[in-house]
Structures are given as structure tokens and as C-alpha cells.
Design a protein around this motif. Structure first.
Motif, PDB file in Angstrom:
ATOM      1  N   GLY A   6      14.369  -6.992   0.490  1.00 11.19           N
ATOM      2  CA  GLY A   6      13.602  -6.851  -0.521  1.00 11.19           C
ATOM      3  C   GLY A   6      12.122  -6.972  -0.038  1.00 11.19           C
ATOM      4  O   GLY A   6      11.850  -7.216   0.920  1.00 11.19           O
ATOM      5  N   CYS A   7      11.179  -7.182  -1.029  1.00 14.01           N
ATOM      6  CA  CYS A   7       9.898  -7.402  -0.585  1.00 14.01           C
ATOM      7  C   CYS A   7       9.758  -8.751  -0.035  1.00 14.01           C
ATOM      8  O   CYS A   7      10.183  -9.796  -0.813  1.00 14.01           O
ATOM      9  CB  CYS A   7       9.042  -7.232  -1.851  1.00 14.01           C
ATOM     10  N   GLU A   8       9.215  -8.808   1.362  1.00 12.60           N
ATOM     11  CA  GLU A   8       9.270 -10.143   1.890  1.00 12.60           C
ATOM     12  C   GLU A   8       8.412 -11.309   1.087  1.00 12.60           C
ATOM     13  O   GLU A   8       8.632 -12.170   1.126  1.00 12.60           O
ATOM     14  CB  GLU A   8       8.917 -10.147   3.429  1.00 12.60           C
ATOM     15  N   ASP A   9       7.267 -10.698   0.711  1.00 11.97           N
ATOM     16  CA  ASP A   9       6.313 -11.455   0.092  1.00 11.97           C
ATOM     17  C   ASP A   9       6.818 -11.837  -1.186  1.00 11.97           C
ATOM     18  O   ASP A   9       6.303 -13.113  -1.634  1.00 11.97           O
ATOM     19  CB  ASP A   9       4.859 -10.852  -0.265  1.00 11.97           C
ATOM     20  N   CYS A  10       7.436 -11.180  -2.121  1.00 10.39           N
ATOM     21  CA  CYS A  10       7.866 -11.625  -3.282  1.00 10.39           C
ATOM     22  C   CYS A  10       9.173 -12.607  -3.082  1.00 10.39           C
ATOM     23  O   CYS A  10       9.188 -13.745  -3.708  1.00 10.39           O
ATOM     24  CB  CYS A  10       8.466 -10.239  -4.137  1.00 10.39           C
ATOM     25  N   LEU A  11       9.866 -12.396  -2.275  1.00  8.98           N
ATOM     26  CA  LEU A  11      11.188 -13.286  -1.903  1.00  8.98           C
ATOM     27  C   LEU A  11      10.448 -14.660  -1.379  1.00  8.98           C
ATOM     28  O   LEU A  11      11.016 -15.548  -1.921  1.00  8.98           O
ATOM     29  CB  LEU A  11      11.926 -12.506  -0.719  1.00  8.98           C
ATOM     30  N   GLY A  68       8.171  -3.799   1.437  1.00  4.52           N
ATOM     31  CA  GLY A  68       7.039  -4.663   0.459  1.00  4.52           C
ATOM     32  C   GLY A  68       7.229  -3.923  -0.834  1.00  4.52           C
ATOM     33  O   GLY A  68       7.749  -2.672  -0.772  1.00  4.52           O
ATOM     34  N   CYS A  69       6.633  -4.150  -1.813  1.00  2.89           N
ATOM     35  CA  CYS A  69       6.833  -3.563  -3.164  1.00  2.89           C
ATOM     36  C   CYS A  69       5.614  -2.656  -3.321  1.00  2.89           C
ATOM     37  O   CYS A  69       4.450  -2.818  -2.681  1.00  2.89           O
ATOM     38  CB  CYS A  69       6.785  -4.604  -4.359  1.00  2.89           C
ATOM     39  N   CYS A  70       5.993  -1.630  -4.339  1.00  6.50           N
ATOM     40  CA  CYS A  70       4.864  -0.467  -4.649  1.00  6.50           C
ATOM     41  C   CYS A  70       3.882  -0.899  -5.542  1.00  6.50           C
ATOM     42  O   CYS A  70       3.727  -2.231  -6.064  1.00  6.50           O
ATOM     43  CB  CYS A  70       5.749   0.542  -5.178  1.00  6.50           C
ATOM     44  N   PRO A 113       4.284  -5.857  -9.485  1.00 11.24           N
ATOM     45  CA  PRO A 113       3.096  -6.908  -9.823  1.00 11.24           C
ATOM     46  C   PRO A 113       2.357  -7.481  -8.569  1.00 11.24           C
ATOM     47  O   PRO A 113       1.253  -7.684  -8.430  1.00 11.24           O
ATOM     48  CB  PRO A 113       3.646  -8.110 -10.579  1.00 11.24           C
ATOM     49  N   GLY A 114       3.243  -7.395  -7.618  1.00  9.34           N
ATOM     50  CA  GLY A 114       2.692  -7.907  -6.378  1.00  9.34           C
ATOM     51  C   GLY A 114       2.221  -6.785  -5.309  1.00  9.34           C
ATOM     52  O   GLY A 114       1.029  -7.483  -4.528  1.00  9.34           O
ATOM     53  N   ARG A 115       2.282  -5.745  -5.398  1.00 10.88           N
ATOM     54  CA  ARG A 115       1.775  -4.702  -4.554  1.00 10.88           C
ATOM     55  C   ARG A 115       1.563  -4.895  -3.149  1.00 10.88           C
ATOM     56  O   ARG A 115       0.462  -4.759  -2.437  1.00 10.88           O
ATOM     57  CB  ARG A 115       0.246  -4.292  -5.078  1.00 10.88           C
ATOM     58  N   HIS A 116       2.559  -5.446  -2.710  1.00 10.65           N
ATOM     59  CA  HIS A 116       2.672  -6.058  -1.291  1.00 10.65           C
ATOM     60  C   HIS A 116       2.757  -4.936  -0.310  1.00 10.65           C
ATOM     61  O   HIS A 116       2.194  -5.352   0.897  1.00 10.65           O
ATOM     62  CB  HIS A 116       3.681  -6.870  -1.002  1.00 10.65           C
ATOM     63  N   ALA A 117       3.109  -3.722  -0.533  1.00  5.41           N
ATOM     64  CA  ALA A 117       3.256  -2.544   0.519  1.00  5.41           C
ATOM     65  C   ALA A 117       1.808  -2.428   0.959  1.00  5.41           C
ATOM     66  O   ALA A 117       1.284  -2.484   1.930  1.00  5.41           O
ATOM     67  CB  ALA A 117       3.795  -1.445   0.013  1.00  5.41           C
TER      68      ALA A 117
HETATM   69 ZN   LIG Z   1       6.148  -7.726  -3.385  1.00  6.34          ZN
END
Ligand SMILES: [Zn+2]
Ligand SMILES: [Zn+2]
Ligand SMILES: [Zn+2]
Length: 98
Positions: A21-26, A46-48, A52-56
Motif C-alpha cells: 500500500g502507500c508507504e507514507d499512509c501506512l 504511493g497514493c494518487c 487525501p495524502g497524494r503521496h505519489a
Molecule cells: Zn499515501
């Protein structure tokens, strides 16, 4: 290759997936992402931008890794942040799973 992106590795070999999963969210204890993206430089998930996080996108902004693929099952598209183009590469190895 005629898609206009110069960041594609010649052998198209996908990097090793580093998380499911998204590493930053996890790391923050969240699993509220909408879709996942997969960095083609280092394998980071990363998430899209609908998440909420837009980590990609944050990963590109902090590390400069321009090339990603969708990490969603059945989606084979690629995206380059520098060239700002999306494309598919017929015959590319499928996105690995974690
Ligand atoms: Zn994320
Ligand atoms: Zn590119
Ligand atoms: Zn990366």
C-alpha cells in the motif's frame, strides 16, 4: 519508443514492490487512499491525487522520480511527471504484486 518520454528504462524491468500500500499512509497509520501508483525508479508505492495524502506526487516532488505506473489490478498505464504524459507500453512486463 514514440510516446515522447525519455525516462523509460530500456529493459522495462519493473522494480521490486516495497509495500502492499502507500508507504507514507501506512507509516501514518492510514489506509484511506483511493488508488495506488507505483514508482518505476525505486518501487515505492504511493497514493494518487484523489487520495487525501497524494503521496505519489509528493514522492516526485521530493525525490524527482518522474516515472510511475498504475498499481491498480488490470491497469497498465504509465505516467511521466516531467513530460506530463500518460501512455501504455504494449508488451511491457506486468506490474508485479507485493
Ligand atoms: Zn499515501
Ligand atoms: Zn518522461
Ligand atoms: Zn521512487
Amino acid at each position: 519508443m514514440t510516446n515522447g518520454c525519455s525516462h523509460i528504462p530500456e529493459d522495462l524491468a519493473p522494480p521490486t514492490v516495497t509495500a502492499d500500500g502507500c508507504e507514507d499512509c501506512l507509516a501514518a497509520g492510514n489506509r484511506d487512499w483511493v488508488h495506488l501508483r507505483f514508482c518505476q525508479i525505486c518501487g515505492r508505492v504511493g497514493c494518487c491525487d484523489n487520495s487525501p495524502g497524494r503521496h505519489a506526487t509528493a514522492h516526485f516532488n521530493s525525490d524527482g522520480h518522474a516515472l510511475l505506473r498504475s498499481f491498480e489490478p488490470g491497469e497498465e498505464w504509465w505516467w511521466c511527471y516531467v513530460d506530463e504524459i500518460g501512455f501504455e507500453i504494449p508488451g511491457a512486463p506486468p506490474t508485479p504484486s507485493y
